[in-house]
Enzyme design. Structure first.
Site, PDB file in Angstrom:
ATOM      1  N   GLY A  33       0.825  -1.212   0.000  1.00  0.00           N
ATOM      2  CA  GLY A  33       0.000   0.000   0.000  1.00  0.00           C
ATOM      3  C   GLY A  33       0.853   1.254   0.000  1.00  0.00           C
ATOM      4  CB  ILE A  56      -4.013  -8.796  -0.431  1.00  0.00           C
ATOM      5  CG1 ILE A  56      -5.126  -9.743  -0.829  1.00  0.00           C
ATOM      6  CG2 ILE A  56      -4.092  -7.500  -1.173  1.00  0.00           C
ATOM      7  CD1 ILE A  56      -5.498 -10.677   0.256  1.00  0.00           C
ATOM      8  NE  ARG A  57      -4.326  -6.071  -5.677  1.00  0.00           N
ATOM      9  CZ  ARG A  57      -4.709  -5.178  -4.775  1.00  0.00           C
ATOM     10  NH1 ARG A  57      -3.819  -4.487  -4.114  1.00  0.00           N
ATOM     11  NH2 ARG A  57      -5.979  -4.948  -4.545  1.00  0.00           N
ATOM     12  CG  ASP A  74      -7.009 -12.165   3.905  1.00  0.00           C
ATOM     13  OD1 ASP A  74      -6.867 -11.337   4.807  1.00  0.00           O
ATOM     14  OD2 ASP A  74      -8.089 -12.433   3.360  1.00  0.00           O
ATOM     15  CE1 TYR A 174      -9.129   2.590   7.443  1.00  0.00           C
ATOM     16  CE2 TYR A 174      -9.770   4.890   7.663  1.00  0.00           C
ATOM     17  CZ  TYR A 174      -8.791   3.925   7.559  1.00  0.00           C
ATOM     18  OH  TYR A 174      -7.477   4.295   7.572  1.00  0.00           O
ATOM     19  CE  LYS A 178      -6.931   1.820  10.146  1.00  0.00           C
ATOM     20  NZ  LYS A 178      -5.724   0.975  10.219  1.00  0.00           N
ATOM     21  CB  ILE A 214      -1.170  10.295   3.994  1.00  0.00           C
ATOM     22  CG1 ILE A 214      -1.364  10.088   5.499  1.00  0.00           C
ATOM     23  CG2 ILE A 214       0.315  10.291   3.646  1.00  0.00           C
ATOM     24  CD1 ILE A 214      -0.818   8.768   6.026  1.00  0.00           C
TER      25      ILE A 214
HETATM   26  N1  SER Z   1      -7.225   8.307   4.270  1.00  0.00           N
HETATM   27  C1  SER Z   1      -8.248   7.645   5.038  1.00  0.00           C
HETATM   28  C2  SER Z   1      -9.483   7.514   4.246  1.00  0.00           C
HETATM   29  O1  SER Z   1      -9.747   8.401   3.488  1.00  0.00           O
HETATM   30  C3  SER Z   1      -8.550   8.414   6.290  1.00  0.00           C
HETATM   31  O2  SER Z   1      -7.538   8.160   7.199  1.00  0.00           O
HETATM   32  O3  SER Z   1     -10.190   6.579   4.402  1.00  0.00           O
END
Ligand code: SER
Length: 358
Positions: A33, A56-57, A74, A174, A178, A214
């Site tokens: 990633g 995974i790849r 995985d 998500y 987290k 980021i």
């Molecule tokens: N970059 C992430 C997202 O957009 C947030 O931390 O899911």
């Protein structure tokens, strides 16, 4: 360079195990990633660090070359994890694998599997490693501003820079995942198997950072909701029009990838006794989508940016804070970002993006 770091290798090397001591390694999941790309190179440069990657790849050769070994699979595959730990004595884990916030809303249960069950698998195996070699395993976990959930825009504007313990009612799977990962880490560090007679005290040394969006000059994110920032910049650099999926006045915090990697490495290296918490905010800069547009148009005068908000993705970003208070990270482990918005463009993004797209 160790023999394992050069040349072409199968995904998992077939070295015989019996009679051999396991070699010490740092495990990086989600190695292929965006953050994996940047972090692995920095980790491999640390003296005495052998990196074992998992994704995974198949990894790109530029990432693979920095790794002692690379496992394709995985994080939910407990057998693969056990095989990996039979080969390596892992004393540090950087658990980056995750499904981000936009993708997670299309497949929430899959996101839970990868983001929570995968994290649980790794914590359990890390705790077993700690027992087997008698030392705590350091577990570094990137969390996210998605862990916050602010009920409405008015509250978001009034809240300003939020602290770690405010607004912890995330609106996305998500974010829920987290936050769960943060709690699992805290539990494994301080309370795991509380009632067992043979329990080891503190098998895990858990450290987590809630990252903002980021921006990398070298890679593009996929499946996130902060993606509009990096997408707008990369589109402009390629001469492609960009339709931004949030309103011009949308504000959330961002940082550059070098600053994000620096944060991970600094937190990982900090003396434990300096840490007053498991989970830290880090801030970089907090532009509106309109600020990105202004800078992009200044640097790429022919860029074409339009705003076509998507109601669903907009509601996700509206639930994230405008900015975060990172005074704990600054005080405990010396966090201080190199880039503000202007220097991010002028010193980091522009030179590298220009080289990348010509
Ligand atoms: N970059 C992430 C997202 O957009 C947030 O931390 O899911």
């Amino acid at each position: 360079m160790s023999p394992g770091k050069s040349g072409i290798h199968p995904a998992v090397s077939d070295r015989p195990l019996s009679g051999l001591r396991r070699s010490r390694a740092v495990l990086v999941t989600g190695a292929g990633g965006e953050m994996g790309h940047a972090l692995i190179e920095a980790l491999a440069a640390r003296e005495g660090t052998s990196v074992v990657a998992m994704d995974i790849r198949e990894l790109e050769p530029g990432v693979r070359e920095h790794c002692e070994n690379a496992f394709v699979g995985d994080v939910c595959d407990a057998q693969l994890l056990e095989r990996l730990l039979a080969m390596y004595e892992v004393d540090e884990v950087f658990h980056l694998a995750a499904l981000l916030s936009t993708r997670g809303e299309f497949a929430p249960e899959t996101a839970h599997q990868v983001n929570v069950v995968g994290t649980l698998n790794l914590l359990k195996l890390a705790a077993e490693q700690a027992r087997s070699h008698g030392r705590p395993v350091k577990f570094v976990f990137p969390s996210s501003i998605a862990a916050y959930g602010i009920p409405d825009l008015d509250t978001k504007r009034k809240a300003g820079a939020v602290k770690e313990d405010q607004f912890l009612e995330p609106h996305t799977m998500y974010g829920v995942n987290k936050l769960a990962g943060e709690h699992l880490g805290r539990y494994y560090e301080g309370h795991y198997r509380k009632l067992a007679k043979d329990r080891m005290e503190r098998p895990i040394d858990f450290r987590s950072i809630r990252f903002p969006g980021i921006i990398s000059a070298d890679t593009l994110p996929s499946g996130g909701t902060s993606d509009y920032g990096p997408e707008m910049i990369h589109a402009a650099a390629q001469g492609k029009p960009y339709a931004c999926f949030v309103r011009r006045d949308t504000r959330i915090p961002f940082m550059t990838m070098p600053d994000a990697v620096d944060a991970v490495l600094r937190l990982a290296a900090a003396p434990k006794e300096r840490l007053t918490r498991c989970v830290y905010n880090v801030a970089g800069f907090a532009p509106t989508a309109g600020d990105f547009e202004r800078l992009v148009l200044e640097r790429f005068p022919k860029a074409k940016v339009s705003f076509q908000p998507d109601a669903g993705r907009q509601s996700i970003v509206d639930s994230w804070p405008e900015d975060v208070n990172d005074s704990a990270a600054r005080g405990d482990w010396g966090w201080s970002p190199r880039h503000d918005l202007e220097t991010a463009f002028d010193q980091y993004l522009m030179p590298r993006i220009a080289a990348r797209y010509g």
